[in-house]
Design a protein around this motif. Sequence first.
Motif, PDB file in Angstrom:
ATOM      1  N   ASP A   1       9.640   3.558   4.733  1.00 34.60           N
ATOM      2  CA  ASP A   1       9.991   5.395   5.055  1.00 34.60           C
ATOM      3  C   ASP A   1      10.359   6.043   3.075  1.00 34.60           C
TER       4      ASP A   1
ATOM      5  N   CYS B   1       8.604  -2.376  -2.663  1.00 35.58           N
ATOM      6  CA  CYS B   1       9.295  -1.293  -2.676  1.00 35.58           C
ATOM      7  C   CYS B   1      10.619  -0.929  -2.932  1.00 35.58           C
TER       8      CYS B   1
ATOM      9  N   THR C   1       0.624  -1.286  -0.381  1.00 26.19           N
ATOM     10  CA  THR C   1      -0.176   0.050   0.068  1.00 26.19           C
ATOM     11  C   THR C   1       0.818   0.993   0.314  1.00 26.19           C
ATOM     12  N   GLU C   2       0.601   2.826  -0.256  1.00 31.15           N
ATOM     13  CA  GLU C   2       1.307   3.761  -0.084  1.00 31.15           C
ATOM     14  C   GLU C   2       1.619   3.918   1.125  1.00 31.15           C
ATOM     15  N   ASP C   3      -0.160   3.494   2.283  1.00 32.79           N
ATOM     16  CA  ASP C   3       0.676   3.824   3.397  1.00 32.79           C
ATOM     17  C   ASP C   3       1.856   3.114   4.134  1.00 32.79           C
ATOM     18  N   TYR C   4       1.886   1.444   3.785  1.00 34.12           N
ATOM     19  CA  TYR C   4       3.783   0.758   3.853  1.00 34.12           C
ATOM     20  C   TYR C   4       4.150   1.800   2.873  1.00 34.12           C
ATOM     21  N   TYR C   5       4.405   1.889   1.694  1.00 32.02           N
ATOM     22  CA  TYR C   5       5.571   2.277   1.219  1.00 32.02           C
ATOM     23  C   TYR C   5       5.927   3.516   2.199  1.00 32.02           C
ATOM     24  N   GLN C   6       5.273   4.847   2.558  1.00 27.41           N
ATOM     25  CA  GLN C   6       5.528   5.920   2.599  1.00 27.41           C
ATOM     26  C   GLN C   6       6.054   5.604   4.357  1.00 27.41           C
ATOM     27  N   ASN C   7       5.629   4.677   5.036  1.00 22.08           N
ATOM     28  CA  ASN C   7       6.151   4.872   6.663  1.00 22.08           C
ATOM     29  C   ASN C   7       6.831   3.827   6.559  1.00 22.08           C
ATOM     30  N   GLN C   8       6.682   2.246   6.621  1.00 24.65           N
ATOM     31  CA  GLN C   8       7.410   0.857   6.888  1.00 24.65           C
ATOM     32  C   GLN C   8       8.592   1.347   5.904  1.00 24.65           C
TER      33      GLN C   8
ATOM     34  N   GLU D   1       4.215  11.836  -4.970  1.00 24.13           N
ATOM     35  CA  GLU D   1       3.278  10.451  -3.948  1.00 24.13           C
ATOM     36  C   GLU D   1       2.006  10.635  -5.112  1.00 24.13           C
TER      37      GLU D   1
ATOM     38  N   GLU E   1       1.067   5.120  -6.311  1.00 27.89           N
ATOM     39  CA  GLU E   1      -0.049   3.061  -7.089  1.00 27.89           C
ATOM     40  C   GLU E   1       0.974   3.455  -7.805  1.00 27.89           C
TER      41      GLU E   1
END
Length: 128
Positions: free
Chosen positions: A17, A66, A8-15, A23, A27
Amino acid sequence: MSYKSYVTEDYYQNQHDGDIIPEEKIEKALKQASRHIDSLTYNRIVSQGFSSLTEFQQEIIREVVCMQADFEYENADEINSVLSSYSINGVSAQFGSSWNVFTDKGVAMKRDVYALLQQTGLCCMLAR
């Protein structure tokens, strides 16, 4: 049913980094990288289902997606080039397999990232 990335985008950005891909392009980049992972794993993830894989395999695949998305974004011009090599004033460049880039099934990937993907056991062609 539309194809979904393994990340997910969230995983890419937060897990992961991730901050290389803008942005608005994340996707698409993650979906393309996931499709390339499917090619290199002989669509075994698709046939088994991502949730059927072990946690170890899932985590490696997420990380590889990623890293592949970052690599493809940063090297898009070279990857999409139809040239295999060129030389200008004694300086040359060559595209395709090299000491640090693996290519198979039309997918270019850093060799260390491919070695990580191989740890899933999904990249081996089985004899029939």
